[in-house]
Design an enzyme around this catalytic site. Structure first.
Site, short mmCIF file in Angstrom:
data_model
loop_
_atom_site.label_atom_id
_atom_site.label_comp_id
_atom_site.label_asym_id
_atom_site.label_seq_id
_atom_site.Cartn_x
_atom_site.Cartn_y
_atom_site.Cartn_z
N CYS A 95 -32.45 -15.42 -8.04
CA CYS A 95 -31.63 -16.44 -8.70
C CYS A 95 -30.15 -16.22 -8.40
O CYS A 95 -29.64 -15.09 -8.52
CB CYS A 95 -31.86 -16.39 -10.22
SG CYS A 95 -30.86 -17.57 -11.14
N CYS B 268 -32.18 -13.00 -17.69
CA CYS B 268 -32.92 -11.99 -16.92
C CYS B 268 -32.13 -10.70 -16.83
O CYS B 268 -30.89 -10.71 -16.77
CB CYS B 268 -33.22 -12.49 -15.50
SG CYS B 268 -34.46 -13.80 -15.43
N CYS C 109 -44.36 -7.41 -29.82
CA CYS C 109 -43.26 -7.95 -29.01
C CYS C 109 -42.01 -7.09 -29.11
O CYS C 109 -40.96 -7.47 -28.61
CB CYS C 109 -42.95 -9.39 -29.42
SG CYS C 109 -42.38 -9.57 -31.12
#
Length: 431
Positions: free
Chosen positions: A68, A77, A388
């Site tokens: 990217c 990210c 998570c």
């Protein structure tokens, strides 16, 4: 005085490299273990300093070119400069370190990491939107590392291509609207056959703006919804009826959901995770299972296909209602759902006083410590915990092992969010 040179020793959970200068930790954005870099200091803190790379003196053989063009500026990210297999190794190291440091436990066996397609996987997300006068355009993107700012994206390779390849088109669309200063965000929600965009409009839209949104949806085959106020105000603009659902193939189950409902962000990983969970639960036809933080029935309904009965409990009443509807539409008659805030003590609740052979936990980031004040009851000898957040899993593992007589038999990571710092994991406890 020139900026100092440092050797990068390890990785933080958020992707920053760790070095030391005179015994003080320095967290270096963009640096990898094994690299020697010249740094430029950012914030200086009492316990550690922050820095960025000014110059690479030696590079890691693991370093790759980020896919990217916005990597390093966008806060979405953290790991695009590492191959996918190295990313998942780094995440397992984070989980292992948390088990040891926080829970004072370690698994008897490590599960092989679970992974799926690393790009174009993200079917849920929230893009921030802002008209920037100085740029003369609408900025659409995720927050930068400094959350006051929005990354000005042209593309996103982690989002589904239907959205990720249309960031510039979305910017141009909103920039052409009368309400360009009054669209705050775009919520993305995709089922197997429909990709929906929910525009958070802070003011009522003109007829012209509504027609532009409809035309955009028709041209790109994207469902368009508006959210003028709170979550309950979401309504379809085009088409009039929107059907969001995804299929869990192994269980022959369809899960219907609303655009703002929580679903697992990665469809392929969700299928693998459910398969892994049922294998670890070792479900049998005579089992009675308790599924806590059950949401829409993502685990509950596949479990129901293989056991005597399953009870799902969730704090969001809307999700519980839709879980019940999903059971009905899939002709599942042995799944029973209850709405309860699981951060409170439910020792006297009818569902909590039931007899369960096995238990599944899939809590939010805060973990499930409150549940262990009254569960598991005698007779529940097998627990699978889907997490998570590695820190809360490690804490809760310590509680199960040291206070409830369980062993941490297996644990491993699942790459639900490739290229991000998010660590999804799973653990098996047996009493």
């Amino acid at each position: 005085m020139p900026n100092p040179e440092v050797d990068i020793e390890s990785l933080l959970h958020d992707g920053r490299g760790v070095a030391h200068i005179d015994g003080k930790a320095v967290f270096v954005s963009g640096a990898l273990p094994g690299e020697r870099v010249r740094i430029q200091y950012g914030k200086r803190r009492r316990a550690y300093d922050e820095a960025r790379v000014e110059e690479f003196l030696t590079r890691s053989p693991d370093r790759i070119e980020p896919r990217c063009p916005h990597f390093g500026g966008c806060g979405g990210c953290a790991f695009q400069h590492l191959p996918a297999e190295r990313q998942i190794e780094a995440k397992q190291n984070v989980l292992a370190e948390n088990f040891e440091r926080i829970g004072k436990v370690s698994p008897q066996r490590w599960l092989p990491p679970l992974s799926d397609q690393p790009w174009g996987y993200r079917r849920k997300g929230r893009l921030s939107v802002k008209w920037v006068e100085k740029k003369g355009k609408v900025v659409v993107g995720f927050r930068e590392d400094n959350p006051r700012f929005i990354a000005d994206l042209s593309v996103c390779h982690t989002l589904l291509p239907e959205v990720g390849q249309r960031i510039e088109a979305l910017s141009a669309l909103i920039g052409s609207m009368d309400a360009k200063s009054d669209i705050a965000q775009i919520e993305i929600a995709a089922g197997d056959d429909t990709v929906a965009l929910v525009f958070r409009n802070l003011i009522p839209l003109s007829d012209g703006d509504r027609q532009k949104l409809i035309a955009f949806g028709q041209h790109h085959q994207l469902a368009i919804l508006l959210q003028p106020k709170g979550p309950d105000s979401v309504h379809a603009l085009w088409p009039e009826q929107i059907d969001l659902r995804f299929r869990i193939a192994d269980a022959n189950v369809d899960i219907a959901f609303e655009p703002l409902d929580f679903i697992q962000v990665n469809a392929g990983m969700n299928q693998r995770m459910i398969r892994q969970t049922l294998n670890l639960l070792d479900v049998k036809p005579d089992d009675v299972v308790l599924d806590l933080f059950c949401g829409l029935g993502n685990f509950t309904l596949p479990i129901a296909r293989q056991v005597a009965s399953v009870v799902g409990v969730e704090g969001d009443e809307g999700l519980v209602m839709r879980a019940g509807r999903n059971a009905e539409s899939n002709h599942v008659e042995n799944a029973f759902f209850h709405a309860a805030d699981l951060l409170q003590n439910h020792a006297t609740s009818s569902w909590a006083r039931g007899s369960y052979s096995k238990m599944l936990l899939d809590p939010p980031r805060s973990g499930a410590a409150a549940v262990f004040e009254y569960l598991p009851r005698k007779g529940t000898n097998r627990i699978v915990y889907v997490s998570c957040h590695p820190g809360s899993l490690a804490r809760d593992a310590g509680i199960l092992v040291n206070q409830h007589g369980f062993s941490l038999v297996e644990a491993g990571v699942m790459d639900m969010f490739p290229h991000t710092a998010h660590v999804e994991s799973i653990a098996l406890f047996i009493r």
